[in-house]
Design a protein around this motif. Sequence first.
Motif: not given
Length: 105
Positions: A93-94, A97-98, A100-101
């Motif tokens: 998930a982390g 998230g990176r 998608l940032d």
Amino acid sequence: MLQGALDMLILRSLVLGPSHGHTIAHAIAHRSERVLQVEHGSLYPALHRLEHRGFVASFWGTSENNRKAKFYAISKAGKKQLAAETRNWERVAGVIGRVLDLSKR
């Protein structure tokens, strides 16, 4: 639902104590604020798979409606598996998230 996520959610719901299938599905829906709806066609094969792998044990009991029901309980191996899957999920998930940032392009 991502592959493996259902198994993790089932194991997590069983940490609080043994439950039958309907209660497990309800607990997942409730904790996800109804975002995740687990259909019986997915739930029971996952429970059987988890039982076959030794992560849950089953027994027959009486439900809150006074009906015969199969209950599932997390095993010691299931608790270890849940911990490993949770760590992996948090890592993935982390990373997602990176990726998608978009502000860090």
